[in-house]
Design an enzyme around this catalytic site. Sequence first.
Site, PDB file in Angstrom:
ATOM      1  CB  SER A  59      -0.869   0.155   1.161  1.00  0.00           C
ATOM      2  OG  SER A  59      -1.794  -1.067   1.270  1.00  0.00           O
ATOM      3  CB  THR A  61       5.299  -0.456   3.334  1.00  0.00           C
ATOM      4  OG1 THR A  61       4.071  -1.197   3.356  1.00  0.00           O
ATOM      5  CG2 THR A  61       5.754  -0.351   4.862  1.00  0.00           C
ATOM      6  CD1 TRP A  63       7.259   8.054  -1.020  1.00  0.00           C
ATOM      7  CD2 TRP A  63       5.098   7.528  -1.809  1.00  0.00           C
ATOM      8  NE1 TRP A  63       6.788   9.059  -1.868  1.00  0.00           N
ATOM      9  CE2 TRP A  63       5.648   8.789  -2.313  1.00  0.00           C
ATOM     10  CE3 TRP A  63       4.140   6.911  -2.299  1.00  0.00           C
ATOM     11  CZ2 TRP A  63       4.696   9.606  -3.136  1.00  0.00           C
ATOM     12  CZ3 TRP A  63       3.142   7.748  -3.028  1.00  0.00           C
ATOM     13  CH2 TRP A  63       3.686   9.273  -3.497  1.00  0.00           C
ATOM     14  CG  HIS A 128       2.859  -5.186   7.002  1.00  0.00           C
ATOM     15  ND1 HIS A 128       2.758  -3.920   6.239  1.00  0.00           N
ATOM     16  CD2 HIS A 128       3.881  -5.670   6.489  1.00  0.00           C
ATOM     17  CE1 HIS A 128       3.592  -4.000   5.199  1.00  0.00           C
ATOM     18  NE2 HIS A 128       4.458  -5.035   5.366  1.00  0.00           N
ATOM     19  CB  SER A 158       1.126  -3.587  -5.996  1.00  0.00           C
ATOM     20  OG  SER A 158       2.637  -3.392  -5.414  1.00  0.00           O
ATOM     21  NE  ARG A 284       4.043  -3.821  -9.762  1.00  0.00           N
ATOM     22  CZ  ARG A 284       3.056  -3.411 -10.776  1.00  0.00           C
ATOM     23  NH1 ARG A 284       3.399  -3.886 -11.922  1.00  0.00           N
ATOM     24  NH2 ARG A 284       2.029  -2.871 -10.274  1.00  0.00           N
ATOM     25  CE  LYS A 285       3.954  -1.382 -15.175  1.00  0.00           C
ATOM     26  NZ  LYS A 285       2.423  -1.548 -15.764  1.00  0.00           N
TER      27      LYS A 285
HETATM   28  P1  A3P Z   1       3.607  -0.902  -7.661  1.00  0.00           P
HETATM   29  O1  A3P Z   1       3.772  -2.404  -7.446  1.00  0.00           O
HETATM   30  O2  A3P Z   1       2.143  -0.686  -8.087  1.00  0.00           O
HETATM   31  O3  A3P Z   1       4.532  -0.423  -8.449  1.00  0.00           O
HETATM   32  P2  A3P Z   1       4.892  -1.405  -0.196  1.00  0.00           P
HETATM   33  O4  A3P Z   1       5.906  -0.575  -0.246  1.00  0.00           O
HETATM   34  O5  A3P Z   1       3.929  -1.510   0.766  1.00  0.00           O
HETATM   35  O6  A3P Z   1       5.496  -2.803  -0.483  1.00  0.00           O
HETATM   36  O7  A3P Z   1       4.502  -1.279  -1.500  1.00  0.00           O
HETATM   37  C1  A3P Z   1       4.956  -1.182  -2.962  1.00  0.00           C
HETATM   38  C2  A3P Z   1       4.495  -0.291  -3.840  1.00  0.00           C
HETATM   39  O8  A3P Z   1       4.498   1.021  -3.709  1.00  0.00           O
HETATM   40  C3  A3P Z   1       4.746  -0.801  -5.292  1.00  0.00           C
HETATM   41  O9  A3P Z   1       3.587  -0.611  -6.260  1.00  0.00           O
HETATM   42  C4  A3P Z   1       5.914   0.258  -5.586  1.00  0.00           C
HETATM   43  O10 A3P Z   1       6.291   0.594  -6.915  1.00  0.00           O
HETATM   44  C5  A3P Z   1       5.405   1.469  -4.799  1.00  0.00           C
HETATM   45  N1  A3P Z   1       6.319   2.439  -4.326  1.00  0.00           N
HETATM   46  C6  A3P Z   1       7.433   2.280  -3.665  1.00  0.00           C
HETATM   47  N2  A3P Z   1       8.002   3.108  -3.423  1.00  0.00           N
HETATM   48  C7  A3P Z   1       7.433   4.331  -3.862  1.00  0.00           C
HETATM   49  C8  A3P Z   1       7.595   5.938  -4.017  1.00  0.00           C
HETATM   50  N3  A3P Z   1       8.809   6.384  -3.457  1.00  0.00           N
HETATM   51  N4  A3P Z   1       6.651   6.604  -4.459  1.00  0.00           N
HETATM   52  C9  A3P Z   1       5.582   5.871  -4.940  1.00  0.00           C
HETATM   53  N5  A3P Z   1       5.340   4.554  -4.965  1.00  0.00           N
HETATM   54  C10 A3P Z   1       6.276   3.634  -4.400  1.00  0.00           C
END
Ligand code: A3P
Length: 318
Positions: A59, A61, A63, A128, A158, A284-285
């Site tokens: 969601s 985390t 970031w 979590h 994701s 990822r994206k």
């Molecule tokens: P996507 O798989 O849709 O790209 P978590 O950090 O909770 O594991 O979530 C990972 C998701 O947050 C991934 O989404 C990842 O690309 C996205 N993410 C990670 N760092 C980010 C950032 N700095 N800004 C925006 N999205 C980010």
Amino acid sequence: MEKKVDETLLERKTSWDGQQLVKYDGFWFSEMFFRQILSAQNHFVAKDSDVILSTVPKSGTTWLKALAFAVANRGIHPNTDRNPLLTSNPHTLVHSIEINLFHRENPNLEYLSSSTSSTISSRMLSTHMPFEILPDSIRESACKIIYVCRNPLDQFTSLRHFLIENRIKKDVVPLGLDESFDMFCDGIHGFGPFWDHILGYWNAHLENPGKVLFLKYEDLKEDIGCNVKKIAEFLECPFSLEEEKRGAVEEISRLCSFENLKNVEVNKSGYVMDGLLKNSTFFRKGEVGDWTNYLNHEMAERMKKLMQSKFEGSGLMF
Ligand code: A3P
């Protein structure tokens, strides 16, 4: 009082990537972390000054960890060109209570009290765990919680990519998209059901907004500067006028941006969790609405109805 759980009585299911899930107090947990969660419930003692970052996996985390770390530590790392985020993955700067700290039954966490922050004097940790499952002291102390949630269609997309990419059970062929989506909509995924996870923190936020800051991934994408300031205010270290004038908010936003962190060497090549997870798979994206590339109209409709029924009357919308 220490909770005792007879694990043999708990319902179990196999997740779509082959991991065992166990149901406890209405939530599904990966067997890998379950003992640690119980141990944290029984032994983790929150301090009033703690800051806890919470999410359902995938969601935002990573970031959130980067943002909260950069905001809280800007006193000792004012220069974003030399910030630890440029040499360390955010998950190694902000440890997870159940994943990193409670490997052992009752670890000594005293070393955390001399933690890194300077702008605020606190331990910053993540989890979590659903709100209801948190160690009592987190809910009952004056510690602060920042929660980030995300549109479940993107979260699912994701999560699916992440679990396939980081196959922990290498010998298991993951379930197909339809079956894994079914399980997700039934709430059967690590730390799920997602709706109960979100609602737990949402209600806690409504009850006490000074304790729980509730953020959405989509809002961070839309206006990161405003949310960086919100995080700083919530942590009681607001940006001064002088900081704002010299662009500190924008600098932190840029430092923590997807494009920047994704290209940091440690995030391209490193691993966390003893080599189990590739750092690159946390980046990822980083887009809103990527689900449209994978899920069909029926799936979206099903999720819309599910969200309407689960969030009805809560004031929550995605
Ligand atoms: P996507 O798989 O849709 O790209 P978590 O950090 O909770 O594991 O979530 C990972 C998701 O947050 C991934 O989404 C990842 O690309 C996205 N993410 C990670 N760092 C980010 C950032 N700095 N800004 C925006 N999205 C980010």
